[in-house]
Design a protein around this motif. Structure first.
Motif, PDB file in Angstrom:
ATOM      1  N   GLY A 263       8.581   4.111   1.822  1.00 18.21           N
ATOM      2  CA  GLY A 263       8.720   5.319   2.609  1.00 18.21           C
ATOM      3  C   GLY A 263       9.806   6.239   2.126  1.00 18.21           C
ATOM      4  O   GLY A 263      10.471   6.007   1.120  1.00 18.21           O
TER       5      GLY A 263
ATOM      6  N   HIS B 175       3.799  -7.088   7.025  1.00 17.61           N
ATOM      7  CA  HIS B 175       3.782  -5.704   6.557  1.00 17.61           C
ATOM      8  C   HIS B 175       4.639  -5.543   5.312  1.00 17.61           C
ATOM      9  O   HIS B 175       5.613  -6.259   5.104  1.00 17.61           O
ATOM     10  N   SER B 176       4.208  -4.617   4.487  1.00 19.02           N
ATOM     11  CA  SER B 176       4.922  -4.219   3.288  1.00 19.02           C
ATOM     12  C   SER B 176       4.716  -2.710   3.138  1.00 19.02           C
ATOM     13  O   SER B 176       3.589  -2.262   3.005  1.00 19.02           O
ATOM     14  N   ARG B 177       5.800  -1.968   3.160  1.00 11.95           N
ATOM     15  CA  ARG B 177       5.703  -0.498   3.172  1.00 11.95           C
ATOM     16  C   ARG B 177       6.707   0.127   2.230  1.00 11.95           C
ATOM     17  O   ARG B 177       7.749  -0.435   1.935  1.00 11.95           O
TER      18      ARG B 177
ATOM     19  N   VAL C 188      -0.464   4.363   7.668  1.00 12.74           N
ATOM     20  CA  VAL C 188       0.554   5.394   7.449  1.00 12.74           C
ATOM     21  C   VAL C 188       1.260   5.618   8.788  1.00 12.74           C
ATOM     22  O   VAL C 188       0.625   5.611   9.842  1.00 12.74           O
ATOM     23  N   TYR C 189       2.617   5.812   8.744  1.00 12.20           N
ATOM     24  CA  TYR C 189       3.417   5.799   9.959  1.00 12.20           C
ATOM     25  C   TYR C 189       4.571   6.791   9.873  1.00 12.20           C
ATOM     26  O   TYR C 189       5.106   7.044   8.799  1.00 12.20           O
TER      27      TYR C 189
ATOM     28  N   TYR D 205      11.958   0.722   0.929  1.00  8.02           N
ATOM     29  CA  TYR D 205      10.844  -0.196   1.139  1.00  8.02           C
ATOM     30  C   TYR D 205      11.230  -1.184   2.221  1.00  8.02           C
ATOM     31  O   TYR D 205      12.404  -1.376   2.519  1.00  8.02           O
TER      32      TYR D 205
ATOM     33  N   GLN E 234       6.421   6.315   6.332  1.00  5.04           N
ATOM     34  CA  GLN E 234       6.125   5.133   5.525  1.00  5.04           C
ATOM     35  C   GLN E 234       4.619   4.953   5.381  1.00  5.04           C
ATOM     36  O   GLN E 234       3.839   5.336   6.254  1.00  5.04           O
ATOM     37  N   THR E 235       4.257   4.334   4.281  1.00  2.00           N
ATOM     38  CA  THR E 235       2.869   3.948   4.072  1.00  2.00           C
ATOM     39  C   THR E 235       2.846   2.578   3.412  1.00  2.00           C
ATOM     40  O   THR E 235       3.801   2.172   2.755  1.00  2.00           O
ATOM     41  N   GLY E 236       1.743   1.895   3.642  1.00  5.91           N
ATOM     42  CA  GLY E 236       1.545   0.588   3.041  1.00  5.91           C
ATOM     43  C   GLY E 236       0.077   0.437   2.696  1.00  5.91           C
ATOM     44  O   GLY E 236      -0.689   1.398   2.737  1.00  5.91           O
TER      45      GLY E 236
ATOM     46  N   ASP F 269      -3.186   2.547  11.890  1.00  7.69           N
ATOM     47  CA  ASP F 269      -3.404   1.234  11.294  1.00  7.69           C
ATOM     48  C   ASP F 269      -4.762   1.247  10.611  1.00  7.69           C
ATOM     49  O   ASP F 269      -5.737   1.762  11.159  1.00  7.69           O
TER      50      ASP F 269
ATOM     51  N   SER G 205      14.879  -4.412   4.953  1.00  3.00           N
ATOM     52  CA  SER G 205      14.757  -2.990   4.668  1.00  3.00           C
ATOM     53  C   SER G 205      15.749  -2.679   3.559  1.00  3.00           C
ATOM     54  O   SER G 205      16.924  -3.041   3.662  1.00  3.00           O
TER      55      SER G 205
END
Length: 188
Positions: free
Chosen positions: A185, A181-183, A40-41, A151, A34-36, A61, A141
Motif C-alpha cells: 500500500g 492477508h498480504s498487502r 482493494v482497501y 507492506y 492497500q491492495t492484495g 473483498d 507492518s
C-alpha cells in the motif's frame, strides 16, 4: 543525604525511561490505500494510546472459483474494524529501524462485515449474503525503504456467520473463519 541522592537518582532514571518510552508511540492518524491478491482497501489508523490504535477500513473483498472450463471472480463490499496492539514498536526504534507509519508487529481482533449491497463479478449468477466475522490475528507492518510505500501480512483463525435466508449452497465447515492477508500500500 545518601537516601536523598539515591531517591533523586531513581527518579531521574524513571523519568528518562518514561520519556524514551513515550517518544516511541504510534502515529496519531494514518490514511492508507492497500491492495492484495484478493481485494482493494482504504483505511485509517487512529492512535488510542502509545501502543494501541483503532483501524477502520472499507474496501472490496475479492474471490474466485475455477472449474475445468469456467473461472468466475467477484468483489463484494467489506467494512472492517480492528483494535491493534503494536507490541514491539519501542524495540524496533531502539535498534534504529524505521517505525514511521506504525511499522511494527501487532496483535488485533478483526471485526469484519461483508455486505450484500452489490457484487462486481464476471458472472451473473454470483450469490452473496451478509456475513460477520470475529478473528483474532497476528501480523506485521513494514515500510519499503524510506518511502511511504508499505507492506503488511497477517494470519488468524476465528468465527464467522452468514445472515441469509438460503443456506443450502454453503459447503464450508460451519463457523470457522481463517484469515490470511498480504498487502502492499501507500500511506498518506
Amino acid at each position: 543525604m545518601k537516601r536523598l541522592t539515591l531517591a533523586i537518582a531513581i527518579c531521574l532514571c524513571t523519568f528518562k525511561g518514561i520519556s524514551q518510552t513515550s517518544a516511541t508511540t504510534i502515529e496519531k492518524s494514518i490514511w492508507n490505500v492497500q491492495t492484495g491478491l484478493l481485494g482493494v482497501y482504504v483505511n485509517n489508523e487512529y492512535r488510542l494510546s502509545n501502543a494501541f490504535a483503532l483501524r477502520t477500513e472499507v474496501g472490496l473483498d475479492a474471490g474466485f472459483a475455477a472449474k475445468t472450463n469456467d473461472t468466475k471472480w467477484g468483489m463484494i463490499p467489506t467494512i472492517n474494524i480492528e483494535p491493534r496492539y503494536y507490541y514491539n514498536l519501542a524495540k524496533r526504534a531502539e535498534k534504529g529501524r524505521n517505525t514511521s507509519g506504525n511499522a511494527a508487529n501487532f496483535f488485533t481482533v478483526l471485526f469484519k462485515y461483508n455486505a450484500d449491497w452489490f457484487v462486481i463479478s464476471s458472472a451473473d449468477d454470483v450469490i452473496t449474503e451478509n456475513m460477520i466475522a470475529v478473528i483474532p490475528k497476528w501480523g506485521i507492518s513494514r515500510n519499503i525503504g524510506k518511502s511511504k510505500f508499505n507492506y503488511e501480512a497477517g494470519i488468524g483463525i476465528g468465527y464467522y456467520n452468514y445472515f441469509g435466508s438460503d443456506r443450502k449452497y454453503y459447503t464450508y465447515p460451519e463457523n470457522v473463519a481463517v484469515d490470511i492477508h498480504s498487502r502492499i500500500g501507500y500511506r498518506f
